[in-house]
Write a protein that holds these residues in place. Structure first.
Motif, mmCIF file in Angstrom:
data_model
loop_
_atom_site.group_PDB
_atom_site.id
_atom_site.type_symbol
_atom_site.label_atom_id
_atom_site.label_comp_id
_atom_site.label_asym_id
_atom_site.label_seq_id
_atom_site.Cartn_x
_atom_site.Cartn_y
_atom_site.Cartn_z
ATOM 1 N N LYS A 21 38.346 92.862 69.121
ATOM 2 C CA LYS A 21 39.052 94.067 69.554
ATOM 3 C C LYS A 21 38.935 94.223 71.065
ATOM 4 N N GLY A 22 39.829 95.041 71.613
ATOM 5 C CA GLY A 22 39.790 95.319 73.044
ATOM 6 C C GLY A 22 40.249 94.161 73.897
ATOM 7 N N GLU A 23 39.823 94.168 75.156
ATOM 8 C CA GLU A 23 40.273 93.172 76.128
ATOM 9 C C GLU A 23 39.782 91.763 75.797
ATOM 10 N N LYS A 24 38.666 91.649 75.094
ATOM 11 C CA LYS A 24 38.096 90.335 74.807
ATOM 12 C C LYS A 24 38.581 89.750 73.476
ATOM 13 N N ALA A 25 39.481 90.436 72.775
ATOM 14 C CA ALA A 25 40.022 89.896 71.529
ATOM 15 C C ALA A 25 40.738 88.578 71.821
ATOM 16 N N ILE A 26 40.744 87.688 70.851
ATOM 17 C CA ILE A 26 41.423 86.400 71.014
ATOM 18 C C ILE A 26 42.518 86.252 69.970
ATOM 19 N N LYS A 27 43.513 85.467 70.320
ATOM 20 C CA LYS A 27 44.584 85.136 69.382
ATOM 21 C C LYS A 27 44.605 83.626 69.198
ATOM 22 N N ILE A 28 44.722 83.204 67.945
ATOM 23 C CA ILE A 28 44.837 81.786 67.654
ATOM 24 C C ILE A 28 46.109 81.540 66.862
ATOM 25 N N ALA A 117 23.892 94.908 64.427
ATOM 26 C CA ALA A 117 23.243 94.846 65.734
ATOM 27 C C ALA A 117 23.923 93.836 66.650
ATOM 28 N N VAL A 118 24.298 92.691 66.085
ATOM 29 C CA VAL A 118 24.934 91.641 66.893
ATOM 30 C C VAL A 118 26.307 92.085 67.381
ATOM 31 N N VAL A 119 27.139 92.588 66.483
ATOM 32 C CA VAL A 119 28.502 92.929 66.875
ATOM 33 C C VAL A 119 28.535 94.080 67.884
ATOM 34 N N GLU A 120 27.520 94.953 67.829
ATOM 35 C CA GLU A 120 27.460 96.059 68.788
ATOM 36 C C GLU A 120 26.862 95.636 70.123
ATOM 37 N N ALA A 121 26.231 94.458 70.154
ATOM 38 C CA ALA A 121 25.607 93.976 71.389
ATOM 39 C C ALA A 121 26.575 93.191 72.263
ATOM 40 N N ILE A 122 27.711 92.770 71.705
ATOM 41 C CA ILE A 122 28.638 91.908 72.436
ATOM 42 C C ILE A 122 30.025 92.537 72.498
ATOM 43 N N SER A 123 30.842 91.994 73.400
ATOM 44 C CA SER A 123 32.224 92.472 73.515
ATOM 45 C C SER A 123 33.228 91.410 73.099
ATOM 46 N N HIS A 151 35.469 96.215 63.846
ATOM 47 C CA HIS A 151 35.292 95.177 64.864
ATOM 48 C C HIS A 151 36.186 93.955 64.637
ATOM 49 N N ASN A 152 36.961 93.937 63.574
ATOM 50 C CA ASN A 152 37.940 92.881 63.334
ATOM 51 C C ASN A 152 37.311 91.489 63.416
ATOM 52 N N CYS A 153 36.288 91.286 62.588
ATOM 53 C CA CYS A 153 35.590 89.995 62.556
ATOM 54 C C CYS A 153 36.323 89.009 61.651
ATOM 55 N N LEU A 154 35.986 87.744 61.785
ATOM 56 C CA LEU A 154 36.475 86.694 60.885
ATOM 57 C C LEU A 154 35.327 86.251 60.008
ATOM 58 N N PHE A 155 35.546 86.243 58.687
ATOM 59 C CA PHE A 155 34.507 85.843 57.747
ATOM 60 C C PHE A 155 34.781 84.447 57.204
ATOM 61 N N LEU A 156 33.799 83.558 57.443
ATOM 62 C CA LEU A 156 33.837 82.196 56.913
ATOM 63 C C LEU A 156 32.779 82.079 55.825
ATOM 64 N N ALA A 157 33.112 81.902 54.631
ATOM 65 C CA ALA A 157 34.474 81.608 54.231
ATOM 66 C C ALA A 157 34.660 82.084 52.791
ATOM 67 N N ALA A 158 35.931 82.288 52.460
ATOM 68 C CA ALA A 158 36.298 82.581 51.077
ATOM 69 C C ALA A 158 36.614 81.262 50.383
ATOM 70 N N THR A 159 35.964 81.021 49.271
ATOM 71 C CA THR A 159 36.155 79.781 48.528
ATOM 72 C C THR A 159 36.793 80.092 47.176
ATOM 73 N N GLU A 160 37.106 79.043 46.435
ATOM 74 C CA GLU A 160 37.685 79.235 45.112
ATOM 75 C C GLU A 160 36.737 80.024 44.214
#
Length: 314
Positions: A21-28, A117-123, A151-160
């Motif tokens: 989220k915010g200015e540091k969000a990335i697009k792939i 704690a981690v997600v709140e410590a970084i941008s 925080h719009n995180c990516l979760f690895l991973a969803a499996t069968e």
């Protein structure tokens, strides 16, 4: 006679997925052409490079990395902040090795506290990976998705085995991104994407982790699978395969014998650290060249090399 370049005009397009989220969000993603073929069509977003950290002290990591992180490795939030400020990756991958039932077996509640704690410590964006124990991953992800809400995180991973739980919590309840993990097979990758779509997760919220291997370990089979997926997505406009690909390179390259053999056991191989870095960089550059939209590495030198490469190719 003037030269006229032949251009491949594809019908399909790789979905663009935003993480963070915010200015540091990335697009792939976002490509309308095969990897690095800027002369054919829109090449989309440049590949993104992330650094791996863990929720527990990395006892098995090489000495130089433990020395680098000696002041922060016992505190994942401090570790993540250090990585963001000193190494400047595009994103961080937090791997929950401590939740492994065959190890410390940390509870979902403990994991959720660490992730928060981690997600709140970084941008910069956070990618969250489990232990490869699919049942336990489903349990910890249920708690973690709520803890990092917003925080719009990516979760690895969803499996069968666990896609219903992971997809419902990450993709539906808390609007995170879901990584669909299959095993180097185009049909399995497609099937899992379809299942997540039927569950209600939007295609634009899904990335693919189709498997990985270190160079020299069946890597050509991985490459051919990525090729087939991308050609189907672009050439056949197959919307069930138009998700961007993220590859956790470090999960594989630091486990092969060339990376873990001690120098006294194989002196002819030279420096263990240099071997491991070379394998990590070789694997990452190869998978980027064929179509990965993001890769995860462990060593800062790998990060530096890959960021320089992608900036030159952009």
């Amino acid at each position: 006679m003037p030269f006229k370049m032949s251009v491949q005009d594809f019908k399909g397009k790789i979905n663009e997925v935003e993480i963070g989220k915010g200015e540091k969000a990335i697009k792939i993603g976002g490509q309308k052409a095969t990897a690095l073929y800027h002369f054919d069509n829109d090449a989309g977003n440049a590949p993104k490079i992330g650094i791996e950290i863990t929720d527990i002290y990395p006892e098995e990591w090489i000495a130089s990395l433990k020395e680098l992180y000696k002041d922060v490795a016992n505190d994942p939030a401090a570790w993540a902040k250090f990585v963001e400020e000193k190494l400047e990756p595009d994103f961080i991958c937090l791997r929950f090795e401590g939740s492994d039932p065959n190890g410390l077996d940390k509870s979902p509640e403990e994991c959720a506290e660490v992730a928060k704690a981690v997600v709140e410590a970084i941008s910069i964006p956070l990618v969250i990976a489990g232990t490869q124990n699919h049942d336990k991953d489903a349990k910890i992800f249920e708690k973690i998705t709520a803890a990092v809400d917003g925080h719009n995180c990516l979760f690895l991973a969803a499996t069968e085995e666990n896609y219903k739980t992971v997809g419902a919590s990450a993709g539906l309840a808390y609007k995170h991104k879901v990584g669909a993990e299959s095993s180097v097979d185009i049909n399995l990758a497609k099937q899992l994407n379809v299942l997540l779509d039927q569950l209600g997760v939007k295609n634009e919220d899904i990335t693919m982790h189709i498997g990985c291997s270190a160079v020299g370990y069946g890597f050509e089979y991985l490459i051919s699978t990525v090729d087939r997926i991308r050609l189907a997505a672009l050439g056949q406009n197959d919307k069930t395969l138009q998700m961007p690909i993220i590859t956790p390179v470090s999960f594989e390259t630091w486990t092969v014998k060339e990376s873990i053999a001690e120098e006294e056991d194989a002196p002819e191989w030279g420096s263990r650290e240099e071997r491991a870095i070379s394998i990590e960089i070789s694997t990452a550059t190869s998978i980027i060249a064929v179509g990965a939209d993001a890769v995860i590495v462990r060593h800062p030198k790998s990060l530096e090399t890959l960021k320089n490469l992608t900036s030159q190719l952009a």
